[in-house]
Motif scaffolding. Structure first.
Motif, PDB file in Angstrom:
ATOM      1  N   SER A  35       0.832  -1.198   0.000  1.00 35.34           N
ATOM      2  CA  SER A  35       0.000   0.000   0.000  1.00 35.34           C
ATOM      3  C   SER A  35       0.870   1.252   0.000  1.00 35.34           C
ATOM      4  O   SER A  35       2.101   1.185   0.001  1.00 35.34           O
ATOM      5  N   GLU A  36       0.230   2.394   0.038  1.00 35.07           N
ATOM      6  CA  GLU A  36       0.920   3.685   0.057  1.00 35.07           C
ATOM      7  C   GLU A  36       1.863   3.805   1.247  1.00 35.07           C
ATOM      8  O   GLU A  36       2.877   4.509   1.200  1.00 35.07           O
ATOM      9  N   GLU A  37       1.548   3.083   2.348  1.00 36.36           N
ATOM     10  CA  GLU A  37       2.335   3.190   3.577  1.00 36.36           C
ATOM     11  C   GLU A  37       3.558   2.281   3.605  1.00 36.36           C
ATOM     12  O   GLU A  37       4.350   2.313   4.552  1.00 36.36           O
ATOM     13  N   SER A  38       3.731   1.440   2.599  1.00 38.32           N
ATOM     14  CA  SER A  38       4.826   0.479   2.594  1.00 38.32           C
ATOM     15  C   SER A  38       6.178   1.182   2.591  1.00 38.32           C
ATOM     16  O   SER A  38       6.506   1.939   1.671  1.00 38.32           O
ATOM     17  N   ALA A  39       6.985   0.919   3.601  1.00 40.37           N
ATOM     18  CA  ALA A  39       8.275   1.602   3.744  1.00 40.37           C
ATOM     19  C   ALA A  39       9.261   1.217   2.649  1.00 40.37           C
ATOM     20  O   ALA A  39       9.947   2.074   2.085  1.00 40.37           O
ATOM     21  N   PHE A  40       9.346  -0.075   2.302  1.00 38.83           N
ATOM     22  CA  PHE A  40      10.396  -0.508   1.380  1.00 38.83           C
ATOM     23  C   PHE A  40      10.120  -0.103  -0.070  1.00 38.83           C
ATOM     24  O   PHE A  40      11.010  -0.160  -0.921  1.00 38.83           O
TER      25      PHE A  40
END
Length: 226
Positions: A35-40
């Motif tokens: 999703s948009e929040e995925s850090a990698f």
């Protein structure tokens, strides 16, 4: 949310199904966030499949099997114009299992080959097999996407499939639609007239429509320690 009669039937049937990937256990799984929040994903060039693959398997999974994605609103489809439109498609309708290319996939249920097709194009499914599975009097269509070309050569529509039979192998890029190797597994109650293909990603505004058609594959995901 109260489960439907079909969902309850799938839960009851779970002990009778065969593992999709034999030997797969909960300990080997790692849920992935696209999703948009995925850090990698933040600084990753998603159009560079080689780098995407390297980061995913070498830095994120580190020997585990990636899983997830059922009705997840993802950013990874921005890598391909295949998902463009008046409203970009970003809602994933199936379950992904990110495994090594060549991993064998087994049929969880008996059924019949409905259709198969090489859905070519950057970001598409690549080789795809759709099996009409049967649970008593219930018919469910299982879509197996991002396969190898060899997977298509062994079947034709109408062929019978036994539960526990090896039906396909996960493809490598670029033959699999140019993705890091994974299986896209999707269950539908209705093919809506499609053959060899079915939307695997929808526009967010179509969420309610596809929730009525695309079942949660977790109901039929049998793991070795369950």
């Amino acid at each position: 949310m109260e489960k439907t009669a079909l969902e309850k039937k799938l839960i009851e049937y779970k002990n009778k199904i065969h593992p999709l990937i034999p030997g797969l256990t909960k300990a080997k799984l790692k849920y992935l966030d696209f999703s948009e929040e995925s850090a990698f994903l933040q600084n990753l060039d998603l159009k560079d499949t080689f780098k995407f693959n390297q980061v995913l398997f070498d830095e994120v999974l580190r020997g585990k099997v990636g899983i997830g994605g059922y009705f997840e609103n993802r950013i990874i489809y921005r890598r391909s114009t295949h998902y463009d439109g008046a409203e970009a498609r970003s809602l994933h309708l199936g379950l992904d299992l990110w495994v090594a290319a060549g991993t064998a996939i087994y049929s969880p249920l008996p059924g019949t080959i409905h259709s198969l097709q090489d859905n070519q194009g950057f970001g598409n499914y690549g080789p795809t097999i759709i099996v009409e599975h049967v649970i008593e009097d219930i018919h469910i269509f299982g879509l197996y996407g991002h396969l190898s070309h060899e997977s298509l050569r062994r079947w034709k529509p109408g062929d019978k499939v036994l539960a526990g039979k090896e039906i396909a192998w996960v493809g490598d890029f670029p033959e699999n639609g140019d993705w890091p190797p994974h299986l896209h597994w999707q269950l539908m109650k209705d093919m809506l007239g499609n053959e060899g293909d079915f939307p695997g990603v929808a526009a967010p505004s179509d969420r309610d429509f596809y929730l009525q058609i695309c079942l949660d594959p977790h109901y039929l995901l049998k793991l070795a320690d369950t």
